[in-house]
Every structure is written in C-alpha cells, then in structure tokens.
Scaffold this motif. Structure first.
Motif, PDB file in Angstrom:
ATOM      1  N   ASN A   3       0.857  -1.170   0.000  1.00  0.00           N
ATOM      2  CA  ASN A   3       0.000   0.000   0.000  1.00  0.00           C
ATOM      3  C   ASN A   3       0.895   1.221   0.000  1.00  0.00           C
ATOM      4  O   ASN A   3       1.787   1.335   0.829  1.00  0.00           O
ATOM      5  N   LYS A   4       0.660   2.147  -0.922  1.00  0.00           N
ATOM      6  CA  LYS A   4       1.482   3.358  -0.992  1.00  0.00           C
ATOM      7  C   LYS A   4       1.409   4.183   0.281  1.00  0.00           C
ATOM      8  O   LYS A   4       2.305   4.931   0.604  1.00  0.00           O
ATOM      9  N   LYS A   5       0.349   4.030   1.034  1.00  0.00           N
ATOM     10  CA  LYS A   5       0.184   4.810   2.256  1.00  0.00           C
ATOM     11  C   LYS A   5       0.461   3.976   3.509  1.00  0.00           C
ATOM     12  O   LYS A   5      -0.020   4.292   4.570  1.00  0.00           O
ATOM     13  N   THR A  25      -2.881   7.426  11.379  1.00  0.00           N
ATOM     14  CA  THR A  25      -4.102   6.739  10.963  1.00  0.00           C
ATOM     15  C   THR A  25      -5.182   7.770  10.634  1.00  0.00           C
ATOM     16  O   THR A  25      -5.886   7.637   9.624  1.00  0.00           O
ATOM     17  N   ARG A  26      -5.292   8.796  11.461  1.00  0.00           N
ATOM     18  CA  ARG A  26      -6.272   9.864  11.200  1.00  0.00           C
ATOM     19  C   ARG A  26      -5.984  10.584   9.887  1.00  0.00           C
ATOM     20  O   ARG A  26      -6.878  11.162   9.286  1.00  0.00           O
ATOM     21  N   ARG A  27      -4.753  10.542   9.437  1.00  0.00           N
ATOM     22  CA  ARG A  27      -4.383  11.192   8.177  1.00  0.00           C
ATOM     23  C   ARG A  27      -4.384  10.219   7.002  1.00  0.00           C
ATOM     24  O   ARG A  27      -3.836  10.515   5.951  1.00  0.00           O
ATOM     25  N   GLY A  28      -4.960   9.058   7.203  1.00  0.00           N
ATOM     26  CA  GLY A  28      -5.167   8.131   6.095  1.00  0.00           C
ATOM     27  C   GLY A  28      -4.101   7.075   5.881  1.00  0.00           C
ATOM     28  O   GLY A  28      -4.146   6.348   4.892  1.00  0.00           O
ATOM     29  N   TYR A  29      -3.147   6.961   6.777  1.00  0.00           N
ATOM     30  CA  TYR A  29      -2.095   5.953   6.631  1.00  0.00           C
ATOM     31  C   TYR A  29      -2.512   4.634   7.261  1.00  0.00           C
ATOM     32  O   TYR A  29      -3.226   4.607   8.261  1.00  0.00           O
ATOM     33  N   PHE A  30      -2.045   3.545   6.673  1.00  0.00           N
ATOM     34  CA  PHE A  30      -2.126   2.228   7.305  1.00  0.00           C
ATOM     35  C   PHE A  30      -0.828   2.102   8.093  1.00  0.00           C
ATOM     36  O   PHE A  30       0.256   2.126   7.521  1.00  0.00           O
TER      37      PHE A  30
END
Length: 179
Positions: A3-5, A25-30
């Motif tokens: 996953n790119k993130k 996580t709140r900023r969209g990262y795994f």
C-alpha cells in the motif's frame, strides 16, 4: 499487503508508538508498529511499507543497524530517523546510509509529514539570532562521533576519550544537552 500509504513506525516507546500511530491513521495511513529491530525487519518484509519512521536509539541497539536492513528489503522505502539523542555525526551517517531525513524529538506530525512530502518545514533559525552550541553540547556531539567511529564499542570509545567506561556509559544514558 502493498500500500502506498503504509508506514512503519519503529520505536521502543510504546506510548509514542500509539500516539504517532493514531495521528498517522487519522491522516489516512495504514500504520504498522514495531518496537524491536527484529519486529521491524519482519514487518517490512510482510507489509512492504513505502515509508518508515525509525528511532535512532532502540532498547537493544541502534536504528542505524536497522536502516540498511530496511533498505535491502525495500530499496525505495523513505526512512525518517527520529531521535531524542541527536548529533551531527549520527545525522550524517544516517543520510549516508540512505535515510531521507533526520529529525530531533519532539517533532510534531506536520514536521514528520513535511519530510515525506518533500516540503520540509525549516525549524532552524538563521541570522544573528542563532546561538552557537554550548560546550556541553559540543562534548555530547564529539562523544557520539567517536562512538560512531568505533562502531558503538563503548570500551574503545572510552579509551580514546580518556575516561572510564562506566562514566561514558552514564553519559550515554542521559539525554543530550540542548543547543
């Protein structure tokens, strides 16, 4: 999972791992978290993260020994060294080994993300307001440089610095002197 993130955080401070992990996580990262070098390598192999935040001083070893292992597993990984024990010599060594950047703790989430976006926030003051480092800070950086030259060997470093090994170990356990 590729996953790119996906971002790998390696730090032996469980509270820091949790707080930083939630912010990312709140900023969209795994977020994948690891608290040891062994966990970090296994997580990097399993999740193939695009980014990593690596603490310089782990409970059992140095982030500088983990960095090349991450780069072997995933050569294009962006690694940010984040540390409370900063020195010029370790910063230079980290960059030479392939780290994208090197930040001193405490660093906020915006500073961290600015490194990965390529738009780093410059927090260093310039001009006549900049104060030179203190003698204690220079001594800390010199100790770190000699320790790095001796590949982390405390006994050899103590001999070169002309101090008792136990004295050097106590100095290394303390936080670095503020600039």
């Amino acid at each position: 999972m590729i996953n790119k993130k996906t971002i790998l955080i390696i730090d032996d401070d469980e509270i820091f791992l949790d707080v930083l992990g939630r912010a990312l996580t709140r900023r969209g990262y795994f977020v994948v978290a690891a608290s040891t070098a062994k966990e970090a390598v296994a997580s990097c192999e399993r999740h193939q993260p695009s980014k990593a935040i690596l603490d310089l001083k782990l409970e059992r070893g140095s982030g500088l020994t983990v960095l090349p292992q991450l780069k072997i597993i995933k050569p294009d990984i962006d690694v940010l060294i984040l540390t409370g024990y900063s020195s010029v010599s370790t910063a230079v060594e980290a960059i030479k080994m392939g780290a994208k950047d090197y930040l001193c703790k405490p660093a906020d989430i915006e500073e961290i993300l600015s490194v990965f976006s390529g738009k780093r926030i410059n927090i260093v003051t310039t001009g006549s307001h900049q104060t030179p480092p203190s003698v204690d800070r220079l001594a800390w950086e010199h100790i770190q440089k000699v320790l790095l030259e001796n590949k982390g060997n405390v006994s050899a470093t103590a001999r070169i610095l002309g101090m008792h090994r136990r004295t050097l170990q106590r100095k290394l356990l303390k936080r670095p002197v503020k600039q």
